[in-house]
Design an enzyme around this catalytic site. Structure first.
Site, mmCIF file in Angstrom:
data_model
loop_
_atom_site.group_PDB
_atom_site.id
_atom_site.type_symbol
_atom_site.label_atom_id
_atom_site.label_comp_id
_atom_site.label_asym_id
_atom_site.label_seq_id
_atom_site.Cartn_x
_atom_site.Cartn_y
_atom_site.Cartn_z
ATOM 1 N N LYS A 428 0.818 -1.204 0.000
ATOM 2 C CA LYS A 428 0.000 0.000 0.000
ATOM 3 C C LYS A 428 0.859 1.264 0.000
ATOM 4 O O LYS A 428 2.025 1.266 0.420
ATOM 5 C CB LYS A 428 -0.938 -0.002 1.217
ATOM 6 C CG LYS A 428 -2.029 -1.084 1.174
ATOM 7 C CD LYS A 428 -3.119 -0.740 0.178
ATOM 8 C CE LYS A 428 -4.132 -1.871 0.002
ATOM 9 N NZ LYS A 428 -4.960 -2.099 1.173
ATOM 10 N N ARG A 463 -3.792 -10.667 3.552
ATOM 11 C CA ARG A 463 -4.000 -10.606 2.098
ATOM 12 C C ARG A 463 -2.765 -9.953 1.481
ATOM 13 O O ARG A 463 -2.469 -8.789 1.774
ATOM 14 C CB ARG A 463 -5.267 -9.812 1.796
ATOM 15 C CG ARG A 463 -5.646 -9.733 0.331
ATOM 16 C CD ARG A 463 -6.953 -8.947 0.178
ATOM 17 N NE ARG A 463 -7.379 -8.874 -1.219
ATOM 18 C CZ ARG A 463 -6.990 -7.933 -2.082
ATOM 19 N NH1 ARG A 463 -6.144 -6.981 -1.675
ATOM 20 N NH2 ARG A 463 -7.423 -7.925 -3.326
#
Length: 488
Positions: A428, A463
């Site tokens: 991210k 994830r």
């Protein structure tokens, strides 16, 4: 707290009518398809004027009293009804009979067992009904799902009354602690499970790794790499060989400012790959989730064989999603996000006074909506939405504050606080900002650090894009947690 006492004979001369009464009903089954028995009983209850508002967790338990019989599934629900107590009893007994329960031996095998644990603020004593149920207090397999239906904050006079009816001076919480409380869960006698595929998943035994498969041309990390069926299958084969437990397939980009495509276009991208992946011999023991916020996509994917629905909007971007998931009977991953990918990083959506507390509150609202739509708490997985409607400092607060999120949710619902927790920090932007790594593919070491922090905070599923390195991190974290539990 004022609790009323009703005494009536078998002629039902005393009944309670008109105002809705909040009730707690326990469910048990150990004959046939136990989970299907639960689903059928819940449907029949709803059709009979019993409006279910909350579900406990799902437990597989050893039989009590008569031990030579199959293991039980146990849970409980809170509901409101206008049925009087004996009317309610009659409805539940009719459901039991219609589902094949006969007399049999007491405490023996049964396809379904439905017991009234509480009825409003009443104590009831008649020839055929005793409320509170007389043997609640000695049965962990009843007390555990009952506790799930409560929050740590007593939210109504009715719940306060239930506590006062406990045989313990500290209420239901004190009684549960004296029985053993959370220390009982995970032992051979009682396991908290999530139904998935054709088995019951005891998710707390190990951290599961979810490998990401993006079928989009514009995803922030690997857009365009796996749009062909051949490349997608090859990548899945690689992730499975590296240790992935779940493959999460997404055909719609949810990166910041991504353009939304239609459900039809999403299905055109998704279905050929999904079908090919599910045919892979390597997938026999693995799970497939579909990453979508469209109910039609979720429905078609599950029909094709997907095992979970992963919704970044937790039902907010498609008004039909929650009802659809309820009908599909698959686990539902509900993620926290404000707005949609085009607005999630707007000034208004980034305003938090206490990000962990507010994420918990907003996630609980999504759980509440899901339960009212018919999605049992035992099928819900929670995701705090790292990178969605969050600044860098918010993401860090969440990674270090997962226990706070659980404890805040527990104030409102112990069942929701026990749900499996998924985190998705992989590659991210906030990791790039911290580490000065503008290229997403260079953020794998930072991802591992984030995953490690999350696992130690209580995450059950991670994830990730880079499966191999994160699987190693997960194994080390799980080994450390196991060693810690042995020492305790």
């Amino acid at each position: 707290t004022f609790c009323s006492i009703l005494h009536s004979a078998v002629d039902h001369s005393v009944e309670v009518h008109s105002p809705d009464q909040e009730v707690v009903i326990a469910l048990g089954s150990n004959v046939g398809d136990r989970l299907n028995n639960f689903n059928q009983a819940l449907q029949l209850m709803r059709k009979s004027g019993i409006h279910i508002t909350k579900h406990g967790c799902l437990y597989e338990t050893a039989p009590a009293y008569v031990t030579d019989q199959p293991r039980f599934l146990n849970s409980a629900v809170r509901a409101v009804t206008k049925l009087g107590p004996h009317e309610l009893l009659g409805v539940l007994k009719t459901i039991e009979r219609n589902m094949g329960r006969s007399g049999g031996i007491r405490y023996g095998p049964r396809p379904i067992d439905l017991d009234i644990l509480f009825y409003g603020k009443y104590q009831i004593g008649s020839d055929i009904l005793t409320v509170p149920h007389e043997r609640i207090w000695e049965r962990p397999f009843v007390m555990a799902p009952l506790m799930d239906l409560l929050g740590l904050v007593i939210d109504s006079d009715t719940v306060a009354c239930w506590h006062s009816l406990s045989t313990d001076s500290d209420g239901l919480f004190g009684l549960w602690d004296k029985l053993g409380g959370e220390s009982l869960i995970g032992k051979e006698g009682m396991k908290r499970v999530l139904p998935i595929r054709n088995h019951l998943w005891e998710w707390s035994k190990k951290t599961s790794v979810m490998g990401i498969l993006n079928l989009t041309p514009d995803s922030f990390s690997d857009g365009g790499k796996f749009v062909s069926v051949k490349n997608a299958v090859s990548h899945v084969r690689s992730m499975i060989s590296e240790g992935a437990d779940i493959i999460d397939i997404g055909a719609q980009s949810t990166r910041l400012m991504a353009s939304r495509i239609s459900a039809e276009e999403e299905l055109d991208r998704l279905i050929p790959v999904l079908e090919a992946v599910l045919e892979m011999p390597e997938m026999v023991e693995k799970l497939v989730s579909v990453d979508t916020f469209y109910s039609d996509v979720a429905s078609e994917a599950v029909k094709k064989g997907a095992h979970l629905v992963n919704d970044v909007s937790a039902g907010q971007l498609d008004p039909n999603m929650l009802k659809m998931v309820a009908s599909l009977d698959v686990p539902y991953i509900a993620m926290h996000m404000r707005g949609d990918p085009t607005t999630m990083q707007s000034r208004d959506n980034l305003q938090y006074s206490d990000v962990c507390s507010q994420v918990a509150s907003e996630l609980f609202s999504r759980v509440k909506d899901a339960e009212l739509s018919g999605v049992p708490a035992w099928r819900i997985i929670l995701d705090p939405g790292i990178g969605f409607s969050k600044k860098t400092e918010h993401n860090l607060d969440i990674l270090t504050g997962l226990p706070v999120i659980r404890s805040e949710i527990a104030k409102r619902s112990l069942a929701a606080s026990h749900a499996p927790l998924l985190i998705g920090p992989s590659r991210k932007r906030f990791l790039g900002e911290i580490c000065s790594r503008p290229a997403a593919g260079e953020r794998d070491p930072a991802t591992i650090a984030s995953v490690t922090a999350g696992i130690f905070g209580g995450a059950n599923i991670v994830r990730v894009h880079n499966v191999r390195d994160n699987v190693d991190a997960v194994k080390v974290c799980d080994a450390m947690l196991k060693e810690r539990s042995i020492q305790l």
